[in-house]
Design a protein around this motif. Structure first.
Motif, PDB file in Angstrom:
ATOM      1  N   ALA A 106      -7.767 -19.610  46.489  1.00 36.94           N
ATOM      2  CA  ALA A 106      -8.312 -18.290  46.165  1.00 36.94           C
ATOM      3  C   ALA A 106      -9.831 -18.354  46.079  1.00 36.94           C
ATOM      4  CB  ALA A 106      -7.719 -17.793  44.849  1.00 36.94           C
ATOM      5  N   GLU A 107     -10.342 -19.496  45.679  1.00 36.93           N
ATOM      6  CA  GLU A 107     -11.794 -19.657  45.599  1.00 36.93           C
ATOM      7  C   GLU A 107     -12.448 -19.466  46.961  1.00 36.93           C
ATOM      8  OE1 GLU A 107     -14.973 -22.786  43.658  1.00 36.93           O
ATOM      9  OE2 GLU A 107     -13.207 -23.572  44.658  1.00 36.93           O
ATOM     10  N   LYS A 108     -11.788 -19.940  48.018  1.00 37.17           N
ATOM     11  CA  LYS A 108     -12.337 -19.768  49.361  1.00 37.17           C
ATOM     12  C   LYS A 108     -12.341 -18.293  49.741  1.00 37.17           C
ATOM     13  CE  LYS A 108     -11.997 -21.160  54.170  1.00 37.17           C
ATOM     14  NZ  LYS A 108     -11.321 -22.026  55.180  1.00 37.17           N
ATOM     15  N   ALA A 109     -11.300 -17.573  49.342  1.00 40.66           N
ATOM     16  CA  ALA A 109     -11.250 -16.143  49.627  1.00 40.66           C
ATOM     17  C   ALA A 109     -12.429 -15.420  48.993  1.00 40.66           C
ATOM     18  CB  ALA A 109      -9.936 -15.552  49.125  1.00 40.66           C
ATOM     19  N   LEU A 110     -12.738 -15.796  47.751  1.00 42.32           N
ATOM     20  CA  LEU A 110     -13.867 -15.179  47.065  1.00 42.32           C
ATOM     21  C   LEU A 110     -15.173 -15.518  47.777  1.00 42.32           C
ATOM     22  CD1 LEU A 110     -14.858 -13.504  44.706  1.00 42.32           C
ATOM     23  CD2 LEU A 110     -14.894 -15.574  43.314  1.00 42.32           C
ATOM     24  N   PHE A 111     -15.284 -16.751  48.261  1.00 48.23           N
ATOM     25  CA  PHE A 111     -16.485 -17.153  49.008  1.00 48.23           C
ATOM     26  C   PHE A 111     -16.644 -16.302  50.268  1.00 48.23           C
ATOM     27  CE2 PHE A 111     -18.169 -19.671  52.565  1.00 48.23           C
ATOM     28  CZ  PHE A 111     -19.448 -19.933  52.097  1.00 48.23           C
ATOM     29  N   VAL A 112     -15.553 -16.087  50.990  1.00 44.95           N
ATOM     30  CA  VAL A 112     -15.607 -15.280  52.210  1.00 44.95           C
ATOM     31  C   VAL A 112     -16.035 -13.852  51.891  1.00 44.95           C
ATOM     32  CG1 VAL A 112     -14.234 -14.283  54.082  1.00 44.95           C
ATOM     33  CG2 VAL A 112     -13.915 -16.684  53.428  1.00 44.95           C
ATOM     34  N   MET A 113     -15.479 -13.286  50.819  1.00 46.10           N
ATOM     35  CA  MET A 113     -15.847 -11.926  50.434  1.00 46.10           C
ATOM     36  C   MET A 113     -17.327 -11.819  50.105  1.00 46.10           C
ATOM     37  SD  MET A 113     -12.646 -10.660  48.078  1.00 46.10           S
ATOM     38  CE  MET A 113     -10.963 -10.692  48.678  1.00 46.10           C
ATOM     39  N   GLU A 114     -17.828 -12.802  49.384  1.00 45.60           N
ATOM     40  CA  GLU A 114     -19.244 -12.780  49.022  1.00 45.60           C
ATOM     41  C   GLU A 114     -20.127 -12.987  50.246  1.00 45.60           C
ATOM     42  OE1 GLU A 114     -18.973 -14.441  44.425  1.00 45.60           O
ATOM     43  OE2 GLU A 114     -19.343 -15.837  46.068  1.00 45.60           O
TER      44      GLU A 114
END
Length: 326
Positions: A283-291
């Motif tokens: 999920a951390e990677k998903a947040l990185f992509v969104m940012e």
């Protein structure tokens, strides 16, 4: 500069130099200890008295949390039954700056009788402890940071640094990963960040806002308003594969450009090649992509399934914040 500041800076300088001196002692002996600990078939028994004992407790915890089972054994208590925890397959790591603590007598005799491997971390390579050890790591320092030259300061810092260097080298040799680390730290923000995957927090089923290419714009608006994740709709083709995306931003721009915004179908308004994330990603990677792309949501695909382009979920930035990923 006040005397208080001068004294504080001196302490930091002395302790920093004590650590830097250790670089000259990282060589074949250190490699031998790393290999010994890495190949240990039992656990690491870490022991020490006084300040060294406190550091030993910390190192036992560090080893355990990075893939090498370890326990602290108090040397004075070892002769009163605690030696029962020591197994012939173990490695004993003994910390003593002077190397002559009488409390070590019992445990040193025990490991000698049983043929148990002993590693010394000491500032006195000629001490009884060093002579009894199979390997010795030298943490001798030129001076203590204590103004009286008495309280263990630079020496205890050097001992801790050498222990950390050993633990991290062993961890690296074992190939211990961040996923492995997370397994041992399931609590708190660290555990959430390293263990939570997209599949754990995404919206699925009826909550998934998808429409066909020919879905009327009016119906698209309705779906975007009433689904759990509002403000976006995924556009799928006849095979159910994700081919486009409509967001509330596109709707606002359409309202500004036309007097009849409800005419047409989804394919007339969508953008192609929407950003996606795999269901198994952290999920951390998903947040990185969104940012990185300044977006609030991602459609989720299962790239290992028979339909790798078919959306299986949708993830909103608020889902990640609620899951304490950041």
């Amino acid at each position: 500069m006040s005397k208080i500041v001068q004294q504080a800076l001196r302490v930091l300088e002395v302790e920093a130099q004590a650590i830097l001196l250790l670089r000259e002692r990282i060589g074949p002996e250190f490699e031998n200890v790393v290999n010994l600990v890495r190949n240990c078939q039992g656990k690491i028994i870490v022991t020490g008295m006084g300040k060294s004992g406190q550091i030993a407790r910390k190192l036992a915890s560090t080893f355990s949390s990075t893939g090498t089972p370890a326990v602290f054994v108090h040397p004075a208590e070892s002769s009163h039954g605690d030696l029962g925890i020591v197994d012939p397959k173990d490695v004993v790591l003994a910390l003593s700056y002077g190397g002559e603590s009488p409390e070590f007598a019992g445990i040193l005799k025990f490991v000698a009788r049983k043929g148990i491997s002993l590693v010394a971390i000491t500032g006195n390579v000629n001490s009884s402890l060093a002579k009894a050890a199979q390997y010795t790591l030298n943490v001798n320092v030129p001076e203590e940071a204590c103004p009286l030259g008495l309280a263990p300061t630079a020496s205890s810092t050097a001992t801790l640094a050498m222990g950390d260097a050993l633990a991290m080298a062993v961890m690296n040799e074992k190939g211990f990963s961040s996923e492995d680390f997370a397994e041992f730290h399931p609590g708190g923000s660290l555990g959430y960040r390293l263990l939570t995957r997209v599949k754990d927090v995404m919206h699925t089923g009826d909550a998934l806002p998808t429409v066909g290419l020919d879905t009327p714009i009016r119906e698209v608006f309705s779906i975007m308003t009433h689904k759990d994740v509002r403000g976006a709709a995924g556009i799928v083709d006849q095979n159910g594969d994700l081919v486009g995306l409509i967001t509330d931003g596109q709707i606002r721009r359409r309202l500004e450009k036309t007097n009849d915004p409800l005419t047409g179908s989804a394919k007339d308004l969508m953008t192609t090649s929407p950003r996606t994330i795999d269901v198994q990603e952290l999920a951390e990677k998903a947040l990185f992509v969104m940012e990185q792309f300044q977006i609030n949501m991602l459609f989720v695909l299962d790239k290992e399934s028979a339909h790798p382009k078919r959306p299986v979920g949708i993830l909103h930035v608020q889902d990640l914040l609620r899951a304490r990923v950041r």
